[in-house]
Design an enzyme around this catalytic site. Structure first.
Site, PDB file in Angstrom:
ATOM      1  CD  GLU A  16       1.690  24.418  10.715  1.00  0.00           C
ATOM      2  OE1 GLU A  16       2.072  25.070  11.610  1.00  0.00           O
ATOM      3  OE2 GLU A  16       0.908  24.067   9.823  1.00  0.00           O
ATOM      4  CB  CYS A  42      -0.109  23.537   6.043  1.00  0.00           C
ATOM      5  SG  CYS A  42      -1.625  24.497   7.124  1.00  0.00           S
ATOM      6  CG  HIS A  58      -3.312  24.214   2.777  1.00  0.00           C
ATOM      7  ND1 HIS A  58      -4.296  23.328   4.276  1.00  0.00           N
ATOM      8  CD2 HIS A  58      -3.252  25.361   3.354  1.00  0.00           C
ATOM      9  CE1 HIS A  58      -4.068  24.201   5.179  1.00  0.00           C
ATOM     10  NE2 HIS A  58      -3.790  25.389   4.475  1.00  0.00           N
TER      11      HIS A  58
END
Ligand code: HMG
EC number: 2.3.3.10
Length: 388
Positions: free
Chosen positions: A79, A111, A233
């Site tokens: 990103e 993400c 994550h």
């Protein structure tokens, strides 16, 4: 035939900011950052590194001639792209001397990008077992000086080679996924820093995790007891603790202690680097594999991927014989240990020196960049890359 991750590697900058220094400069109790957020150090990324160079620096540690023959799919999750049109994957393909008979492209969903790439690679290699795919997750997390998100910045690249009969990890069973239009974190095209509704983003993350985990249990019949470790994550490592806590009461006390211990091994790299955005989950996985002392071939690990905006996915992988690479683990430890500690003033100067989103040539001071691949500047709207 199994399909999964055959090789993994990681790159980040050779500079870091100590979170106690940052806490002192921001008049915060250091324990808020060390314990409340769960971060010790944060990678400071110079303007001579971008997602392309960081990915190339990660890849060069693992890509050999056999990979060059077999890789014909290159998926770059990011990103922090360097161009609104051309993908970072094409630059990378050229820098690494990968085959031109390849599909090379970039994917974006905050993400989640690397996970999207990994799942695409899995399907592709399942259908073409003699081929390999290269999947990248590379980003630079920027929120801004003196913002609440500042303590959760960081950056780096993860590189993964997906193959049939992989040596490290194999995909197992289905994924469960969930997406919804949510404004928890985003970055408008005119900004180099993210906009975030921090506390809301924490809540959505946990909600998506619970949602995908519950669905996963329903369709597979597996329970928390079937997992050796859970990986997440990790935008900051306390976030993973929040995720884990949301399901821990499904396990007895011994299992809870065990999962918490594995989480400690898994967050070691992340708490010293900060948020890599789309590479963070895979850094957590690599940290677990390299640092845990009791993992065994055949163990099942859970992976929760989350990308703001928002997309969540839960899936599992099983450890293969070559899941631990001692040489790679030693190299990462050495690289992290040898980083230069920068002062808060130096970090702020580097942060403010970021290449702006505007027209104009730029010559960068790249002589001090110790990495093999680096950015030399911008000329005629083109990025000029260099190699040692
Ligand atoms: P904040 O408001 O500065 O912090 O923002 P806080 O007041 O909420 O405190 C944080 C924690 O520290 C709390 O614990 C405090 O109790 C504790 P919690 O309630 O969370 O368990 N605390 C202390 N602990 C020990 N000793 C002390 C002390 N003082 C306080 N003395 C926030 C924190 C994370 C919101 C902020 O840093 C932020 O906005 N970060 C960026 C957003 C983010 O990372 N969100 C995560 C979920 S979204 C996601 O993961 C996607 C993302 O990676 C982007 C993408 O997908 O591309 C971000």
């Amino acid at each position: 035939m199994s399909v999964g991750i055959d090789k993994m590697s990681f790159f980040s900058s050779d500079m870091y900011l100590d979170m106690v220094d940052l806490a002192n400069a921001r008049n915060e109790d250091p324990n808020k950052y060390l314990i409340g957020i769960g971060q010790k150090k944060q990678a400071v990324i110079p303007n001579t590194q971008d997602v392309v160079t960081m990915a190339a620096n990660a890849c060069e540690k693992i890509i050999d001639d056999d990979n060059r023959k077999k890789i014909d799919l290159i998926i770059f999750g990011t990103e922090t792209g360097v161009d609104n049109s051309k993908s970072a994957a094409i630059y990378l393909q050229n820098m690494l001397g990968l085959s031109r008979r390849a599909r090379a492209f970039e994917v974006k969903q905050a993400c989640y990008g690397a996970t999207a790439g990994l799942q695409m690679a899995k399907e592709y290699v399942t259908n073409h077992p003699d081929k390999q795919a290269l999947v990248i997750g590379a980003d630079i997390a920027r929120y801004g000086i003196k913002t609440p998100g500042e303590v959760t910045q960081g950056g780096g690249a993860m590189a993964m080679v997906v193959s049939s009969n992989p040596s490290m990890l194999e995909f197992e069973g289905p994924s469960t996924f969930y997406s919804d239009d949510i404004m928890d974190f985003w970055r408008p095209l005119y900004r180099t820093e993210a906009v975030v509704d921090g506390h809301y983003s924490n809540d959505v993350y946990v909600k998506f995790f619970k949602n995908t985990w519950d669905e996963y249990k329903k369709i597979t019949g597996l329970s928390i007891d079937d997992f050796k470790a859970m990986t997440f994550h990790l935008p900051y490592t306390k976030m993973g603790i929040k995720g884990l806590r949301a399901i821990l009461n499904e396990a007895d006390e011994d299992k809870q202690e065990h999962l918490k211990q594995e989480f400690e091994y898994g967050r070691k790299y992340n708490e010293n680097v900060g948020n890599l955005y789309t590479g963070s989950l895979y850094l957590n996985v690599l940290s677990l594999l390299n640092n845990s002392t009791d993992l065994q071939t055949g163990d099942r690990i859970g992976l929760f991927s989350y990308g703001s905006g928002a997309q969540g996915e839960f899936f599992s992988m099983k450890l293969k014989d070559g899941f631990k690479n001692d040489q790679l683990a030693d190299q990462i430890d050495t690289d992290l240990k040898n980083r230069k500690r920068v002062s808060v003033e130096e970090y702020e100067r580097i942060f403010n020196n970021w290449i702006p989103i505007k027209d104009g040539d730029i010559n960068l001071d790249y002589e001090n960049d110790s990495a093999d691949f680096f950015l030399k500047g911008v000329k005629n709207h083109q990025r000029i890359y260099g190699r040692k």
